[in-house]
Design an enzyme around this catalytic site. Structure first.
Site, PDB file in Angstrom:
ATOM      1  N   HIS A  65       0.906  -1.410   0.001  1.00 37.76           N
ATOM      2  CA  HIS A  65       0.160   0.017   0.094  1.00 37.76           C
ATOM      3  C   HIS A  65       0.925   1.410   0.234  1.00 37.76           C
ATOM      4  O   HIS A  65       0.177   2.415  -0.197  1.00 37.76           O
ATOM      5  CB  HIS A  65      -1.126   0.015   1.086  1.00 37.76           C
ATOM      6  CG  HIS A  65      -0.463   0.294   2.442  1.00 37.76           C
ATOM      7  ND1 HIS A  65      -0.162  -0.659   3.397  1.00 37.76           N
ATOM      8  CD2 HIS A  65      -0.192   1.424   3.127  1.00 37.76           C
ATOM      9  CE1 HIS A  65       0.143   0.065   4.610  1.00 37.76           C
ATOM     10  NE2 HIS A  65       0.383   1.145   4.398  1.00 37.76           N
ATOM     11  N   ASP A 101       0.320  -7.670   1.491  1.00 44.11           N
ATOM     12  CA  ASP A 101       0.651  -6.224   1.670  1.00 44.11           C
ATOM     13  C   ASP A 101       2.117  -6.067   1.845  1.00 44.11           C
ATOM     14  O   ASP A 101       2.645  -5.193   2.330  1.00 44.11           O
ATOM     15  CB  ASP A 101      -0.024  -5.447   2.997  1.00 44.11           C
ATOM     16  CG  ASP A 101      -0.035  -3.975   2.732  1.00 44.11           C
ATOM     17  OD1 ASP A 101       0.165  -3.471   1.656  1.00 44.11           O
ATOM     18  OD2 ASP A 101      -0.501  -3.382   3.737  1.00 44.11           O
ATOM     19  N   SER A 125       4.677   2.537   7.905  1.00 44.37           N
ATOM     20  CA  SER A 125       4.298   1.631   7.077  1.00 44.37           C
ATOM     21  C   SER A 125       5.599   1.039   6.126  1.00 44.37           C
ATOM     22  O   SER A 125       5.951   1.754   5.575  1.00 44.37           O
ATOM     23  CB  SER A 125       3.126   1.886   6.273  1.00 44.37           C
ATOM     24  OG  SER A 125       1.895   1.488   6.881  1.00 44.37           O
TER      25      SER A 125
END
Length: 237
Positions: free
Chosen positions: A75, A105, A186
């Site tokens: 992402h 992911d 992230s």
């Protein structure tokens, strides 16, 4: 009770901080605006105009090979037209996508450089609940931030990656930790007290999108399988 003072995070931080990079992206989204008046006279699509929207994103990544391979979250780089990687010494590189897997992911990107500080890989199966871990990343565009916490739970499925519209069947088995992870973390590293990678920080369970007590990481054993497939085949086998 010995307390946290008996655990030394300095070595683990020093070992991992140069292996964690800052990933910034440029995203271009094209939308088409119809002209109903023109379409009435000249048929569908007549007189319509294309609009381009330019956006930016930021996250973290972890150097897994001295040859320039970097693991991050899918992402973080999804739909990016440009990807820039900044190392801890502030040198900047343009990165290309090697492969991406929405189901976990995880994505692998590459920069053209050798002799990089690759992180040591640990074994996430050996992690114990209550064990100290560090989250290393770039929250809110602050470079190289280290936070500490413990492993709160293992093998968590929080339905985070479920996306029926994209036919994504999520493979979730998150490590849950209370180390502070915020936007920009992230794709960063979750490391043990030896400075070995045990997970890739992925998600924050909070209503606001900022840290509220729990965060989640993809276990490194799953990351290794995915990244090997992406490097070897471009897709996950």
């Amino acid at each position: 009770y010995t307390g946290a003072s008996s655990v030394d995070f300095k070595e683990a931080s020093k070992n991992s901080i140069n292996s964690v990079v800052h990933v910034t992206t440029k995203v271009v989204q094209t939308t088409f605006q119809r002209d109903i008046f023109q379409e009435f006279f000249y048929g569908p699509g007549a007189g319509g105009r294309e609009f381009k929207q330019f956006g930016e994103g930021a996250g973290s990544g972890v150097i897994i090979s001295s040859q320039g391979y970097i693991v991050t979250n899918n992402h973080v780089i999804e739909n990016a037209s440009e990807i820039e990687v900044t190392l801890n010494d502030n040198s900047k590189y343009t990165a290309t996508v090697v492969g991406a897997d929405p189901a976990t992911d995880i994505a692998v990107i590459k920069i053209e450089e050798t002799g990089l500080n690759a992180i040591a890989l640990g074994n996430s199966d050996d992690l114990a609940i209550g064990e100290w871990v560090l989250a290393v990343g770039n929250p809110f565009n602050l470079t190289s931030t280290v936070t500490a916490g413990i492993v709160s739970a293992k093998a968590r499925n929080i339905n985070l990656l479920n996306n029926p519209s994209k036919n994504v069947v999520p493979i979730e088995s998150f490590i849950q930790t209370d180390a502070a992870v915020n936007p920009g973390n992230s794709g960063g590293a979750l490391v043990n007290t030896n400075g070995e990678l045990v997970g890739i920080n992925t998600a924050i369970a909070s209503q606001t999108g900022s840290y509220s007590g729990y965060s989640f990481a993809v276990p490194v054993n799953l990351v290794q399988k995915v990244m090997r497939d992406l490097i070897d085949y471009g897709i996950v086998q």
